[in-house]
Design an enzyme around this catalytic site. Structure first.
Site, PDB file in Angstrom:
ATOM      1  N   LYS A  53       0.845  -1.205   0.000  1.00  0.00           N
ATOM      2  CA  LYS A  53       0.000   0.000   0.000  1.00  0.00           C
ATOM      3  C   LYS A  53       0.880   1.255   0.000  1.00  0.00           C
ATOM      4  O   LYS A  53       0.601   2.225  -0.713  1.00  0.00           O
ATOM      5  CB  LYS A  53      -0.937  -0.006   1.217  1.00  0.00           C
ATOM      6  CG  LYS A  53      -2.043  -1.046   1.075  1.00  0.00           C
ATOM      7  CD  LYS A  53      -2.815  -1.282   2.355  1.00  0.00           C
ATOM      8  CE  LYS A  53      -3.778  -2.453   2.171  1.00  0.00           C
ATOM      9  NZ  LYS A  53      -4.460  -2.871   3.392  1.00  0.00           N
ATOM     10  N   GLN A  97      -4.535  -1.580   9.576  1.00  0.00           N
ATOM     11  CA  GLN A  97      -4.397  -2.894   8.948  1.00  0.00           C
ATOM     12  C   GLN A  97      -4.996  -3.967   9.863  1.00  0.00           C
ATOM     13  O   GLN A  97      -4.632  -4.069  11.031  1.00  0.00           O
ATOM     14  CB  GLN A  97      -2.905  -3.175   8.662  1.00  0.00           C
ATOM     15  CG  GLN A  97      -2.658  -4.467   7.913  1.00  0.00           C
ATOM     16  CD  GLN A  97      -3.249  -4.470   6.500  1.00  0.00           C
ATOM     17  OE1 GLN A  97      -3.122  -3.510   5.756  1.00  0.00           O
ATOM     18  NE2 GLN A  97      -3.927  -5.559   6.146  1.00  0.00           N
ATOM     19  N   ASP A 120     -10.945   3.036   3.876  1.00  0.00           N
ATOM     20  CA  ASP A 120     -11.228   1.604   3.681  1.00  0.00           C
ATOM     21  C   ASP A 120     -12.719   1.385   3.430  1.00  0.00           C
ATOM     22  O   ASP A 120     -13.120   0.320   2.950  1.00  0.00           O
ATOM     23  CB  ASP A 120     -10.828   0.816   4.936  1.00  0.00           C
ATOM     24  CG  ASP A 120      -9.569  -0.005   4.726  1.00  0.00           C
ATOM     25  OD1 ASP A 120      -9.231  -0.276   3.563  1.00  0.00           O
ATOM     26  OD2 ASP A 120      -8.945  -0.392   5.736  1.00  0.00           O
TER      27      ASP A 120
END
Ligand code: NDP
Length: 283
Positions: A53, A97, A120
């Site tokens: 990422k 995460q 997200d």
């Protein structure tokens, strides 16, 4: 019939090139899109996802800030870090995460992220907005899947989409996104009776289970579009999806490979959401 391969890697490259131009434009306006990534513990898969990422951010000019914490931090400590990032005007997107260590409740963490920085797309407010058809951050993997199918120029309206898997991050939202596009959607999961009879009805079959090669050609209707979300590591170290690629490609019209299928699109949609967040926060 041999299926055409949907090259997620190439699609991602094209989309990232567009995003890089948008980032350049934002920078000309004095805005540097910025993503904060929080990694708790030293889970190897999480470390490699975070690295990917960050690399993707760097490639298109998005600033990424990595905050790493040991696995024994408390939930309240993590919530304090998130509150600090929520207040930081130079940070546009926040990503924690997953998975998190057992002492930390993932839902508390997701709900602590300011919805306008939830790139997200996991915050219940953003999920609710998605389900009611409002403008919001769409969850990255489902959004990437929709983008891939739309790239085929097929008419989604009226198609029967069967989703195998009902997780909050993939299965449930991807079904909702296709419903929004007027597909008829069926969800399957571990308690579904006669899975094969249902998946065989799919015009578009989306599989997000986490079981290597669960779906063989007998589960697939001739000419179906097959999207394989699964990422499974085999004993020999190779990656494989939930779909038996070599078998199913004989019968499908289009199929995604693993790797280089859904994975690159997921990260691309994270970049898309981060750029969108930066633009909206400076309106
Ligand atoms: P979860 O483990 O959260 O969910 C798995 C789902 O599969 C559950 O709904 C479960 O049903 C269902 N399931 C399990 N066994 C069966 C079975 N035999 N038949 C039918 N359904 C079954 O997984 P995720 O959704 O988080 O991820 C799924 C896969 O996708 C994983 O391999 C993951 O690594 C991958 N992934 C890939 C991403 C990418 O970018 N490429 C992003 C995110 C995930 P039930 O609800 O009844 O338990």
């Amino acid at each position: 019939m041999t299926a055409q391969i949907i090259n997620g890697f190439e699609l991602a490259k094209e989309k990232r090139a567009q995003l890089a131009k948008e980032v350049e434009q934002l920078k000309r306006e004095g805005i540097v899109p910025s993503l904060a990534v929080i990694l708790v513990g030293d889970h190897p898969a999480s470390q490699s996802y975070v690295k990917a990422k960050q690399k993707a951010c760097e490639e298109i000019g998005v600033r990424s800030v990595l905050l790493t914490f040991p696995s024994d931090i408390s939930e309240s400590f993590l919530l304090e870090q998130i509150a600090r990032l929520n207040e930081d005007g130079s940070v546009h997107g926040i990503l924690v995460q997953l998975p998190l260590p057992p002492q930390i409740n993932e839902l508390h963490v997701i709900e602590a992220i300011a919805p306008e920085k939830d790139v997200d797309g996991f915050h219940p407010l953003n999920i609710g907005r998605m389900m009611t058809g409002q403008q919001t951050f769409l969850p990255c993997t489902p959004y990437g899947i929709l983008y891939m199918v739309q790239s085929l120029q097929v008419d989604i309206a009226g198609k029967h989409v069967v989703v195998v898997g009902r997780s909050n991050i993939v299965g449930k939202p991807v079904g909702q996104l296709f419903l929004r596009e007027h597909a008829t959607v069926t969800y399957c999961h571990s308690r579904t009776n006669d899975l094969e009879a249902i998946t065989r009805q799919a015009d578009i079959l989306i599989v997000a289970v986490g079981k290597p090669k669960l779906i063989t050609s007998s589960y697939v209707k001739k000419g179906a579009i097959v999207i394989d979300v699964g990422v499974n590591r085999l004993e020999d170290g190779k990656l494989c999806g939930d779909v038996d690629f070599d078998d199913v490609k004989q019968i499908a019209s289009y199929i995604t490979p693993v790797p280089k299928g859904v994975g690159p699109m997921t990260i691309t949609m994270l970049l898309h959401n981060t750029v969108q967040a930066a633009r909206e926060q400076h309106k």
